[in-house]
Motif scaffolding. Structure first.
Motif, PDB file in Angstrom:
ATOM      1  N   LEU A  26       8.809   2.578   1.198  1.00 17.84           N
ATOM      2  CA  LEU A  26       7.968   3.175   2.305  1.00 17.84           C
ATOM      3  C   LEU A  26       7.548   4.723   2.515  1.00 17.84           C
ATOM      4  CD1 LEU A  26      10.517   2.434   4.873  1.00 17.84           C
ATOM      5  CD2 LEU A  26       8.472   1.036   4.361  1.00 17.84           C
ATOM      6  N   GLY A  27       7.208   5.649   2.797  1.00 21.34           N
ATOM      7  CA  GLY A  27       7.115   6.565   2.885  1.00 21.34           C
ATOM      8  C   GLY A  27       7.585   7.461   3.350  1.00 21.34           C
ATOM      9  N   SER A  28       7.839   8.228   2.904  1.00 24.01           N
ATOM     10  CA  SER A  28       9.402   9.442   3.588  1.00 24.01           C
ATOM     11  C   SER A  28       8.748   9.613   4.824  1.00 24.01           C
ATOM     12  CB  SER A  28       9.234  10.524   3.272  1.00 24.01           C
ATOM     13  OG  SER A  28       8.173  11.690   2.977  1.00 24.01           O
ATOM     14  N   GLY A  29       7.218   9.545   5.767  1.00 18.64           N
ATOM     15  CA  GLY A  29       7.342   9.887   6.223  1.00 18.64           C
ATOM     16  C   GLY A  29       7.670   8.752   7.700  1.00 18.64           C
ATOM     17  N   GLN A  30       7.980   7.419   7.471  1.00 22.63           N
ATOM     18  CA  GLN A  30       9.038   6.273   8.012  1.00 22.63           C
ATOM     19  C   GLN A  30       9.800   6.090   7.939  1.00 22.63           C
ATOM     20  OE1 GLN A  30       6.310   4.084   5.656  1.00 22.63           O
ATOM     21  NE2 GLN A  30       6.125   2.437   6.998  1.00 22.63           N
ATOM     22  N   LEU A  31      11.117   7.186   7.707  1.00 22.66           N
ATOM     23  CA  LEU A  31      11.895   7.971   8.111  1.00 22.66           C
ATOM     24  C   LEU A  31      12.045   8.756   8.846  1.00 22.66           C
ATOM     25  CD1 LEU A  31      15.406   7.162   6.788  1.00 22.66           C
ATOM     26  CD2 LEU A  31      14.741   9.513   5.886  1.00 22.66           C
ATOM     27  N   PRO A  53       5.840  -7.233   1.981  1.00 16.26           N
ATOM     28  CA  PRO A  53       7.029  -8.104   1.669  1.00 16.26           C
ATOM     29  C   PRO A  53       7.647  -8.431   0.191  1.00 16.26           C
ATOM     30  CG  PRO A  53       5.800  -9.745   2.817  1.00 16.26           C
ATOM     31  CD  PRO A  53       5.197  -8.442   3.007  1.00 16.26           C
ATOM     32  N   CYS A  54       5.680  -8.105  -0.877  1.00 16.14           N
ATOM     33  CA  CYS A  54       5.850  -7.881  -2.508  1.00 16.14           C
ATOM     34  C   CYS A  54       5.742  -7.238  -3.004  1.00 16.14           C
ATOM     35  CB  CYS A  54       4.546  -8.836  -2.735  1.00 16.14           C
ATOM     36  SG  CYS A  54       4.398 -10.555  -1.762  1.00 16.14           S
ATOM     37  N   PHE A  55       6.192  -5.864  -2.176  1.00 18.08           N
ATOM     38  CA  PHE A  55       6.459  -5.020  -3.359  1.00 18.08           C
ATOM     39  C   PHE A  55       7.851  -4.431  -4.271  1.00 18.08           C
ATOM     40  CE2 PHE A  55       8.646  -0.843  -3.006  1.00 18.08           C
ATOM     41  CZ  PHE A  55       8.071   0.173  -3.952  1.00 18.08           C
ATOM     42  N   ASP A  56       7.524  -3.754  -5.096  1.00 18.65           N
ATOM     43  CA  ASP A  56       7.586  -3.942  -6.600  1.00 18.65           C
ATOM     44  C   ASP A  56       8.277  -2.696  -7.271  1.00 18.65           C
ATOM     45  OD1 ASP A  56       8.746  -4.159  -8.917  1.00 18.65           O
ATOM     46  OD2 ASP A  56       7.208  -5.977  -9.776  1.00 18.65           O
ATOM     47  N   PRO A  57       9.394  -1.509  -6.283  1.00 15.46           N
ATOM     48  CA  PRO A  57      10.016  -0.817  -6.612  1.00 15.46           C
ATOM     49  C   PRO A  57       9.784  -0.688  -8.281  1.00 15.46           C
ATOM     50  CG  PRO A  57      11.174  -1.795  -5.969  1.00 15.46           C
ATOM     51  CD  PRO A  57      10.419  -3.024  -6.050  1.00 15.46           C
ATOM     52  N   THR A  58       9.422  -1.088  -9.030  1.00 15.10           N
ATOM     53  CA  THR A  58       9.909  -1.486 -10.839  1.00 15.10           C
ATOM     54  C   THR A  58       8.218  -1.292 -10.903  1.00 15.10           C
ATOM     55  OG1 THR A  58       9.763  -3.700 -11.309  1.00 15.10           O
ATOM     56  CG2 THR A  58      11.491  -2.335 -11.662  1.00 15.10           C
ATOM     57  N   ARG A  59       7.389  -0.892 -10.668  1.00 12.27           N
ATOM     58  CA  ARG A  59       6.116  -1.236 -10.766  1.00 12.27           C
ATOM     59  C   ARG A  59       5.291   0.733 -10.077  1.00 12.27           C
ATOM     60  NH1 ARG A  59       2.406  -6.311 -10.374  1.00 12.27           N
ATOM     61  NH2 ARG A  59       3.845  -7.591 -11.846  1.00 12.27           N
ATOM     62  N   GLY A  60       6.464   1.155  -9.767  1.00 15.77           N
ATOM     63  CA  GLY A  60       6.010   2.953  -9.274  1.00 15.77           C
ATOM     64  C   GLY A  60       4.623   2.567  -8.207  1.00 15.77           C
ATOM     65  N   GLN A  61       4.453   1.267  -7.182  1.00 15.06           N
ATOM     66  CA  GLN A  61       4.105   1.473  -6.453  1.00 15.06           C
ATOM     67  C   GLN A  61       4.636   2.760  -4.984  1.00 15.06           C
ATOM     68  OE1 GLN A  61       4.598  -2.598  -5.151  1.00 15.06           O
ATOM     69  NE2 GLN A  61       2.412  -2.973  -6.762  1.00 15.06           N
ATOM     70  N   LEU A  62       4.032   2.881  -4.686  1.00 13.22           N
ATOM     71  CA  LEU A  62       4.227   3.876  -2.907  1.00 13.22           C
ATOM     72  C   LEU A  62       3.769   2.874  -2.128  1.00 13.22           C
ATOM     73  CD1 LEU A  62       2.368   7.145  -4.380  1.00 13.22           C
ATOM     74  CD2 LEU A  62       4.771   6.606  -5.017  1.00 13.22           C
ATOM     75  N   GLY A  63       4.679   3.425  -0.989  1.00  2.92           N
ATOM     76  CA  GLY A  63       4.271   3.212   0.094  1.00  2.92           C
ATOM     77  C   GLY A  63       3.118   3.379   1.065  1.00  2.92           C
ATOM     78  N   SER A  64       2.959   2.442   1.939  1.00  5.98           N
ATOM     79  CA  SER A  64       1.744   3.547   2.606  1.00  5.98           C
ATOM     80  C   SER A  64       1.780   4.257   3.893  1.00  5.98           C
ATOM     81  CB  SER A  64       0.983   2.770   3.906  1.00  5.98           C
ATOM     82  OG  SER A  64       1.662   1.224   3.353  1.00  5.98           O
TER      83      SER A  64
END
Length: 64
Positions: A26-31, A53-64
């Motif tokens: 998630l992005g910080s704006g979603q907290l 649901p397929c987000f992989d935190p090990t790949r350094g992806q960022l939430g929208s």
């Protein structure tokens, strides 16, 4: 709901909150903060249509 949001009830540190935001991609704006010291839960995760649901935190992806 269309937007995923993590709601914190004021029972965790800022570092813990940022770690869970990253873990869910998630992005910080979603907290959001909704202090409730009597809450039996630390967080509530509201999953919206935008959640990947397929987000992989090990790949350094960022939430929208």
């Amino acid at each position: 709901t269309s937007t995923t949001q993590l709601i914190g009830f004021g029972l965790a540190t800022a570092e813990e909150s940022q770690a869970i935001v990253r873990a869910f991609g998630l992005g910080s704006g979603q907290l959001a903060s909704s202090p409730d010291p009597s809450s039996p839960f630390v967080y509530r995760l509201v999953i919206g249509n935008d959640y990947d649901p397929c987000f992989d935190p090990t790949r350094g992806q960022l939430g929208s």
